[in-house]
Scaffold this motif. Sequence first.
Motif, PDB file in Angstrom:
ATOM      1  N   ALA A   1      43.765  29.751  31.964  1.00  0.00           N
ATOM      2  CA  ALA A   1      43.970  30.920  32.645  1.00  0.00           C
ATOM      3  C   ALA A   1      42.750  31.697  33.075  1.00  0.00           C
ATOM      4  O   ALA A   1      41.862  31.394  32.721  1.00  0.00           O
ATOM      5  CB  ALA A   1      44.838  31.822  31.605  1.00  0.00           C
ATOM      6  N   ASN A   2      43.082  32.204  34.593  1.00  0.00           N
ATOM      7  CA  ASN A   2      41.987  32.781  35.100  1.00  0.00           C
ATOM      8  C   ASN A   2      42.250  34.225  34.975  1.00  0.00           C
ATOM      9  O   ASN A   2      43.281  34.626  35.627  1.00  0.00           O
ATOM     10  CB  ASN A   2      41.878  32.334  36.559  1.00  0.00           C
ATOM     11  N   ALA A   3      41.360  35.158  34.826  1.00  0.00           N
ATOM     12  CA  ALA A   3      41.619  36.655  34.652  1.00  0.00           C
ATOM     13  C   ALA A   3      42.213  37.189  35.878  1.00  0.00           C
ATOM     14  O   ALA A   3      43.145  37.975  36.076  1.00  0.00           O
ATOM     15  CB  ALA A   3      40.414  37.494  34.072  1.00  0.00           C
ATOM     16  N   ALA A   4      41.377  37.071  36.813  1.00  0.00           N
ATOM     17  CA  ALA A   4      41.747  37.475  38.216  1.00  0.00           C
ATOM     18  C   ALA A   4      42.456  36.435  39.192  1.00  0.00           C
ATOM     19  O   ALA A   4      42.103  35.410  39.133  1.00  0.00           O
ATOM     20  CB  ALA A   4      40.347  37.849  39.154  1.00  0.00           C
ATOM     21  N   PRO A   5      43.651  37.176  39.709  1.00  0.00           N
ATOM     22  CA  PRO A   5      44.221  35.934  40.249  1.00  0.00           C
ATOM     23  C   PRO A   5      43.640  35.567  41.533  1.00  0.00           C
ATOM     24  O   PRO A   5      42.898  36.329  42.455  1.00  0.00           O
ATOM     25  CB  PRO A   5      45.629  36.746  40.908  1.00  0.00           C
ATOM     26  N   LEU A   6      43.616  34.336  42.131  1.00  0.00           N
ATOM     27  CA  LEU A   6      43.079  33.469  43.185  1.00  0.00           C
ATOM     28  C   LEU A   6      44.122  33.649  44.197  1.00  0.00           C
ATOM     29  O   LEU A   6      45.418  33.788  43.935  1.00  0.00           O
ATOM     30  CB  LEU A   6      42.620  32.163  42.865  1.00  0.00           C
ATOM     31  N   GLY A   7      43.522  33.225  45.285  1.00  0.00           N
ATOM     32  CA  GLY A   7      44.875  33.001  46.425  1.00  0.00           C
ATOM     33  C   GLY A   7      45.922  31.785  46.095  1.00  0.00           C
ATOM     34  O   GLY A   7      45.569  30.757  45.454  1.00  0.00           O
ATOM     35  N   GLY A   8      47.076  32.027  46.276  1.00  0.00           N
ATOM     36  CA  GLY A   8      48.056  31.288  45.799  1.00  0.00           C
ATOM     37  C   GLY A   8      48.352  30.108  46.901  1.00  0.00           C
ATOM     38  O   GLY A   8      47.789  29.781  47.525  1.00  0.00           O
TER      39      GLY A   8
END
Length: 231
Positions: free
Chosen positions: A223-230
């Motif tokens: 899991a990564n706290a900040a969403p990245l480009g989907g």
Amino acid sequence: MLHGRLLGGLAARAIEERCAEPGLRFARLTVDLFRSSPMLPVTVETTLVRDGRRIRVADATISTDLGVIGRAAAVLLREGEQPGGEQGVVTPAWDAPPPSGPPVDGGVWTPPFDLWRLSGRDEPGAGRVWMRERHPLVDDEPITPFVRAALAADFASPLSNSGTDGLRFINADYTLTLARVPAGDLIGVEATGHLSADGVATGQVTLHDTAGPIGFCLVTALANAAPLGGR
């Protein structure tokens, strides 16, 4: 930074350069991504682990001035006579025709390859894309079919792990398995599974060319706290 797709592609290139042989087929490539690296010169060292009559195994270590940033392992299998009879489970060809219009351009993220989205970005449902490399991996050197598949395989993570609010998982590895290498420069990638719990995820995709399915790719992710480009 140096993205995982580049590291996997370079490892595949180095192993293929050393180990490829007529009649031996690249059946698996596992790429472990240890750490991120800025744009630094990359060294890839290969080791022949096993060289049997029907199975060949090779490893690659990927390094920069920061030290070892990744590793890869490839399995090559000897081609032989295809068994008769029907398989109990067969992956069907998908219903997506080859792209006819221009690839996506601009927006939130412009990929370093041609990309055609067959599913909406960050929408519910399976992600599906066609992709095509537009740059050489190494200057003045054509991309081989195996390296092309290795480059495309890293897209398994954003395609299988994206949610409706972007990509909240970052992959630690990917494992590409191939029944055959792609024919032509177009590769289709279709998300076919995702599971996650307590911040740990696994996702899978099916890879296609214009003739049908060619293999699968499985990724594990954190899991990564900040969403990245989907996707």
